[in-house]
Design a protein around this motif. Structure first.
Motif, PDB file in Angstrom:
ATOM      1  N   ILE A 152       1.017  -1.319  -0.073  1.00  0.00           N
ATOM      2  CA  ILE A 152      -0.142   0.143  -0.058  1.00  0.00           C
ATOM      3  C   ILE A 152       0.995   1.231  -0.188  1.00  0.00           C
ATOM      4  O   ILE A 152       0.719   2.110  -0.989  1.00  0.00           O
ATOM      5  CB  ILE A 152      -1.025  -0.078   1.360  1.00  0.00           C
ATOM      6  CG1 ILE A 152      -1.929  -1.018   1.026  1.00  0.00           C
ATOM      7  CG2 ILE A 152      -1.640   1.409   1.459  1.00  0.00           C
ATOM      8  CD1 ILE A 152      -3.105  -0.927  -0.106  1.00  0.00           C
ATOM      9  N   TYR A 153       1.968   0.915   0.785  1.00  0.00           N
ATOM     10  CA  TYR A 153       2.658   2.353   0.899  1.00  0.00           C
ATOM     11  C   TYR A 153       3.479   2.649  -0.469  1.00  0.00           C
ATOM     12  O   TYR A 153       3.508   3.776  -0.870  1.00  0.00           O
ATOM     13  CB  TYR A 153       3.819   2.344   2.091  1.00  0.00           C
ATOM     14  CG  TYR A 153       4.986   3.107   2.010  1.00  0.00           C
ATOM     15  CD1 TYR A 153       4.841   4.683   2.426  1.00  0.00           C
ATOM     16  CD2 TYR A 153       6.235   2.884   1.556  1.00  0.00           C
ATOM     17  CE1 TYR A 153       5.589   5.802   2.288  1.00  0.00           C
ATOM     18  CE2 TYR A 153       7.052   4.165   1.392  1.00  0.00           C
ATOM     19  CZ  TYR A 153       6.944   5.436   1.812  1.00  0.00           C
ATOM     20  OH  TYR A 153       7.981   6.257   1.687  1.00  0.00           O
TER      21      TYR A 153
ATOM     22  N   ASP B  64      11.562   2.660   2.509  1.00  0.00           N
ATOM     23  CA  ASP B  64      12.868   3.156   2.151  1.00  0.00           C
ATOM     24  C   ASP B  64      12.875   4.535   2.450  1.00  0.00           C
ATOM     25  O   ASP B  64      12.208   5.404   1.805  1.00  0.00           O
ATOM     26  CB  ASP B  64      12.743   2.936   0.660  1.00  0.00           C
ATOM     27  CG  ASP B  64      14.263   3.320   0.036  1.00  0.00           C
ATOM     28  OD1 ASP B  64      15.099   3.557   0.667  1.00  0.00           O
ATOM     29  OD2 ASP B  64      14.397   3.600  -1.287  1.00  0.00           O
ATOM     30  N   PRO B  65      13.941   4.945   3.316  1.00  0.00           N
ATOM     31  CA  PRO B  65      14.313   6.387   3.692  1.00  0.00           C
ATOM     32  C   PRO B  65      14.417   7.359   2.589  1.00  0.00           C
ATOM     33  O   PRO B  65      13.719   8.472   2.332  1.00  0.00           O
ATOM     34  CB  PRO B  65      15.485   6.584   4.548  1.00  0.00           C
ATOM     35  CG  PRO B  65      15.495   5.067   4.891  1.00  0.00           C
ATOM     36  CD  PRO B  65      14.941   4.054   3.985  1.00  0.00           C
TER      37      PRO B  65
ATOM     38  N   SER C 166       9.950  11.341  -2.545  1.00  0.00           N
ATOM     39  CA  SER C 166       8.359  11.299  -2.799  1.00  0.00           C
ATOM     40  C   SER C 166       7.406  12.261  -1.961  1.00  0.00           C
ATOM     41  O   SER C 166       6.442  12.447  -2.171  1.00  0.00           O
ATOM     42  CB  SER C 166       7.854   9.859  -2.847  1.00  0.00           C
ATOM     43  OG  SER C 166       7.924   9.296  -1.609  1.00  0.00           O
ATOM     44  N   ARG C 167       8.085  12.643  -0.994  1.00  0.00           N
ATOM     45  CA  ARG C 167       7.388  13.414   0.127  1.00  0.00           C
ATOM     46  C   ARG C 167       6.216  13.026   0.599  1.00  0.00           C
ATOM     47  O   ARG C 167       5.226  13.406   1.167  1.00  0.00           O
ATOM     48  CB  ARG C 167       7.066  14.865  -0.358  1.00  0.00           C
ATOM     49  CG  ARG C 167       8.033  15.707  -0.908  1.00  0.00           C
ATOM     50  CD  ARG C 167       7.782  17.078  -1.256  1.00  0.00           C
ATOM     51  NE  ARG C 167       6.720  17.381  -2.130  1.00  0.00           N
ATOM     52  CZ  ARG C 167       6.912  17.086  -3.487  1.00  0.00           C
ATOM     53  NH1 ARG C 167       7.972  16.851  -4.274  1.00  0.00           N
ATOM     54  NH2 ARG C 167       5.731  17.343  -4.092  1.00  0.00           N
TER      55      ARG C 167
END
Length: 337
Positions: free
Chosen positions: A227-228, A251-252, A258-259
């Motif tokens: 979903i993320y 993923d940082p 992507s904000r």
């Protein structure tokens, strides 16, 4: 009185036993509710399993919500006005799977006569969570996509119907392909199955490369991660559960570039921030949407309290039909057409 009690954490169908226990007495600022019915929610069974965020001291009785009639008030003025009234019993400590429950008077919300017992029993957790996340936390605008996992759940179906009413589009994710038809018939704008390929790829085919900006997930783990990863730039994911007990992988670098954002939602905390007038307005809003058939629960099988083992097994069954209820008393308002 009789109550469903567990002495240790474990499989609800094994550790829950109906026992004779002392009938509780209300203290200052409390009322006693003669319970009519209470649903079997995932939050209830997760408590029994020892997997919930806040756990009780043992022995304990589950049940965070339900419907009943106030039969006694403790010392204090306000509780006296509730005696004899049918109420939504919001029990933040748990304890509604019993013939009587004691709660603060503020958590006993009087009900309109035209709300039947089965809907009144499920009035709080799912309807208020759906409304709070969609209208208040995310404030999903008309025409925007809302991506949701566990879409075939009672809460998921409520959000699909709320989308049709409020004008936002619902993109539902389910595990089983055969579950797609029901959601389309209910009004979902699109449904994908995780069994048919990577969810982010399926989502992009529907929404385009921009992806959805709003999403909710109660599962976590692989499903929540999918979903993320389906979110578009500036997207927000609200996490309101962790059914798998597994983390969402973020993923940082992707988070930064992507904000996107991930935030948690817990109904108890959110409600504690509402004023009494604000909470009353919210409950009126829920009642109106239940009457409209938007936030009404799809109620399945009902079991007497002494069959609590069968009730929790039914609630855990894959593909079961509707919310499972425990009935403690026959008094109240029967279902209406």
């Amino acid at each position: 009185m009789k109550a469903a009690v567990f002495l240790s954490f474990g499989d609800p169908s094994e550790v829950l036993k109906v026992q004779d226990v002392p009938t509780p007495e209300p203290g200052p600022g409390e009322v006693r509710v003669r319970m009519i019915a209470s649903p079997v929610n995932p939050s209830d069974t997760m408590v029994v399993e020892g997997r919930y965020g806040v756990l009780p001291k043992l022995p304990a009785t589950p049940g965070f919500e339900g419907v009943g009639v106030v039969d006694k008030a403790g010392p204090g003025l306000m509780g006296r006005f509730l005696v004899g009234k049918r109420v939504v019993a919001i029990n933040q400590r748990g304890g509604n799977w019993a013939e009587y429950a004691v709660i603060p008077w503020k958590q006993a919300r009087p009900l309109p006569d035209d709300i039947a017992d089965d809907q009144a029993a499920t009035f709080f957790v799912n309807p208020v969570t759906a409304l709070a996340m969609v209208r208040h936390v995310l404030a999903v605008p008309k025409g925007e996509w809302l991506l949701l996992s566990a879409a075939g759940s009672t809460l998921g179906k409520m959000i699909v119907k709320l989308g049709r009413r409020d004008g936002f589009k619902t993109l539902c994710v389910v595990r089983r392909s055969e579950a797609k038809r029901e959601l389309i018939d209910l009004g979902a704008d699109a449904v994908v199955s995780s069994s048919e390929g990577p969810v982010p790829e399926q989502v992009r085919k529907i929404t385009g490369d921009d992806g959805p900006r709003y999403a909710i997930d109660p599962i976590g783990g692989e499903a929540g991660t999918a979903i993320y990863r389906s979110l578009g730039k500036g997207g927000r994911l609200v996490v309101y559960g962790s059914l798998t007990d597994e983390p969402i992988q973020v993923d940082p670098r992707s988070l930064i570039s992507s904000r996107t954002s991930v935030e948690g939602f817990w109904l108890g905390y959110w409600m504690s921030e509402r004023s009494i007038p604000g909470a009353l307005l919210l409950f009126r809003e829920v009642a109106a949407l239940i009457r409209e058939g938007v936030l009404d629960a799809d109620v399945g099988k009902t079991y007497p309290l002494d069959q609590v083992g069968e009730a929790v097994r039914e609630a855990a069954a894959v593909g079961r039909g509707g919310k499972v209820l425990l009935r403690m008393s026959a008094a109240g308002r029967s279902a209406v057409s």
